[in-house]
Design an enzyme around this catalytic site. Sequence first.
Site, PDB file in Angstrom:
ATOM      1  N   ASP A 753      46.267  45.515  43.819  1.00 18.43           N
ATOM      2  CA  ASP A 753      46.474  44.104  44.194  1.00 18.43           C
ATOM      3  C   ASP A 753      47.968  44.245  44.922  1.00 18.43           C
ATOM      4  O   ASP A 753      48.608  45.103  44.802  1.00 18.43           O
ATOM      5  CB  ASP A 753      46.537  43.445  42.893  1.00 18.43           C
ATOM      6  CG  ASP A 753      46.412  41.778  43.215  1.00 18.43           C
ATOM      7  OD1 ASP A 753      46.585  41.542  44.375  1.00 18.43           O
ATOM      8  OD2 ASP A 753      46.160  41.030  42.121  1.00 18.43           O
TER       9      ASP A 753
HETATM   10  C1  BGC Z   1      46.038  38.162  44.603  1.00 19.15           C
HETATM   11  C2  BGC Z   1      44.967  38.638  45.060  1.00 19.15           C
HETATM   12  C3  BGC Z   1      44.726  38.569  46.460  1.00 19.15           C
HETATM   13  C4  BGC Z   1      45.573  39.209  47.081  1.00 19.15           C
HETATM   14  C5  BGC Z   1      45.833  38.772  48.543  1.00 19.15           C
HETATM   15  C6  BGC Z   1      47.182  38.682  45.258  1.00 19.15           C
HETATM   16  O1  BGC Z   1      48.577  37.735  44.858  1.00 19.15           O
HETATM   17  O2  BGC Z   1      46.208  38.369  43.100  1.00 19.15           O
HETATM   18  O3  BGC Z   1      43.840  38.217  44.449  1.00 19.15           O
HETATM   19  O4  BGC Z   1      43.670  39.019  46.723  1.00 19.15           O
HETATM   20  O5  BGC Z   1      47.054  38.472  46.586  1.00 19.15           O
HETATM   21  O6  BGC Z   1      45.951  37.562  48.824  1.00 19.15           O
END
Ligand code: BGC
Length: 809
Positions: A753
Amino acid sequence: MRWARHFNTPAKPLGKDGRKISGCVEHIELSKNTAAEGIVLLKNENNLLPLKSKKIVLLGKASEEYVKGGGGSGDVYCKYCTSLYDAFKADGGVEIYEGLHVFYQENLKDQRKKHRDPGMTVEPELSDAQLKAASEFSDTAILSINRYSGEGWDRACNIPGKELHMENIEVDVWGGEDGFRAMSKEVFPKGDFYLTAQEEALVAAAEKNFKNVIVLLNVGGIVDTSWFAENKNISSVLFLGQGGMEGAVAAVEILLGKKNPSGKLTDTFARRLEDYPSTDTFHDFAGGVEYQDDIFVGYRYFETIPGKKNCVVYPFGYGLSYTDFDISLAGQNDGGDKIAFTVKVTNTGKVAGKEVVQLYYSAPDGKLTKPNMILGGFRKTPELKPGESCFVVVDIVKNEMASYDDEGAVKKSAWVLEKGDYKFFYGNSVRNVKETGTPFSVPETKVVLQLTEQLKPRKLTKRLLADGTYKTLETSEYEKIERPEIFKKAEVLEGVIPSVRGLPHKSMVQRLHNPTKHLEDVYDGKVTLDEFMAQLSTEDMVWLLGGQPNTGTANTFGIGNNFDYDIPNIMTADGPAGIRIMPWFEQYTTAWPCATTLACTWNEEVVEKIGQAVAKEVKENNCGIYLAPGMNIHRSPLCGRNFEYYSEDPLIAGHMASAAVKGIQSQGIAATPKHFAFNNKETNRKQSDSIVSERAAREIYLKSFEYMVKNSEPWAIMSSYNIVNGQHTSECKDLLTNILRGEWGYKGIVMTDWWTRAEQWREVKAGNDVKMACGYPEQLLEALNDGRLSIDEVKTSVRRVLEMILKIE
Ligand code: BGC
């Protein structure tokens, strides 16, 4: 060129006759129809719905601000979001009391000045005169309640002693004390599970002034339903979920009887927040959560633990219809590995409708504690006309009914089918079922799969048993990991933009004539991937293991990007309720229903169709990796991101995610199911330890991922921010290599993530191939130099990255 789209910024429309497909009418129509199919009719006394009255009063500011979905990365920039008021006006079939419309509009305009998003606004008070005038217009009121939540913050819990304490918590950009968390505290002093005082006053006013009261819940998660369930003055209630940009239009179609509701709850709606066992320890300490409820999550808890049935207001799987169905068992056939149940469904009512056949099983008591009921399969019928019947077949794989023995009660680290009778129940909710009468008898306990111990918990102090008591567990210390100082500094690591790598000058002529093998040559079968990789320097390789700069309309960065070898920079895009790209380009896309609403359809085909449609939008915007579906388990109603996930039950979550992945990947776009795994709390999410038993991990939290991996073979998976039993999931070899790849046979990449607090070399070593949003190639080179990481480990991850890119179209 195969990846021309990914090398170019202009997004060529993909629709017929040069039309754009993103946010096109066909997609919006599919979004609306799906929202309608996900609406759950909770109550309908005296068949008040569909509406008979030709004049109605819309009560509550929520009728003027529909909440299409949640916030944060799960948001979508669509062109519009229709309100309930506008949807009724556009339909034109009923007359609406206009006096309140103007009032609410003015009020919301003021609240918007304080940056209050829909669902985070205060319910304005109505005067006696307003209510009198409204009630003179009509005796029928539709009262709407809405809620909003998002990533980085959880829903407030105001039970004394169970509140969130901010000490030692790293404040997230989304949920800081000056962000949503603070706003939520102000708007919902009792926590947003419950009605606010202003909403209670509105409900009382509705009861007093109107003969017919219908309630709409435009919410993305579990809320208090006890205030209307037994209230004679509230006749009908629809749980709308958060249905995307035209969710309100869908609601109007259901209210007017143009469509018949067929959604079913995918969570248990209990009376009070404290009825959920997870509430007890949710905010116990900043550094994590003990999953003491163990395997008793959702209905597994309420249907099993003595005395807890009464806490349930609306059970798992529940949902009414405007028609009636007769559900009967037509056959049960033992087919070796599986048992097939043929169920006959007949529409015995007066209007057409769909029903969901749910099959539960109950495993025998034995050495391992077990839930009373477990969902073993389900199937939605096609639309049945009055009097029409159909047969559906639901299979249960025998070995899938095994329990995981993490303590060695029968056989340590094994899935075991304990001896006794496995009973089956069919019906249309966990409560409304009949027993089939023919159990599956296991004469002797047997091991169906021997594994090895993984994810050993060291800090879990106790686990819940079926009789409601807790078993105390022995704890021990975690292995100490010494981290460089930088990993403690959020301000240095958070939101870092990937650097642009400098490549040596080369003329066009040199490029044309150089002997470099391009990635496309591998696709064309001119060279093997081994031959291609043999030309990459170590530096080339470590750069491929980190996120890359944005191009075009993307704002979540890319993967790949080496111009020398024509490795495209494939852009990622969020997910899951539609593609989220830079808003200022005005490339509006379709906002689909949130995951929970999708799951409430219990319709895998429709979820697959949406996967296909959204992937076309991803492609049209020159992105190639869609950061969806979200599929964590709804362990607690408090989790701020539940709207992005499907259910408290792993079977339905696994089926829905699998359908989504198939749909997305059918278009040559990589799906990225997330967040793997145990991401069930948003507060302090990058440092929060999910302390869970191996059994609960395997039977609940990993089960959905396991089903999805085995059935849909995603090309990418996103590991989660949180820690599991002392290790960051992105650094956890047990999870990413031993279980995911070793046991389940996963072949794709794992990406982190965005901006995890873990060290990239440890991540690569554990099987997490790419660090998003940006990598640290210099740290990987250092680790290679001093032997912490081997070149083979790097090559393995690079190979997976290239294999994924080769699949993207
Ligand atoms: C989130 C993800 C997301 C990523 C990109 C993160 O803060 O937890 O689910 O895909 O950001 O935006």
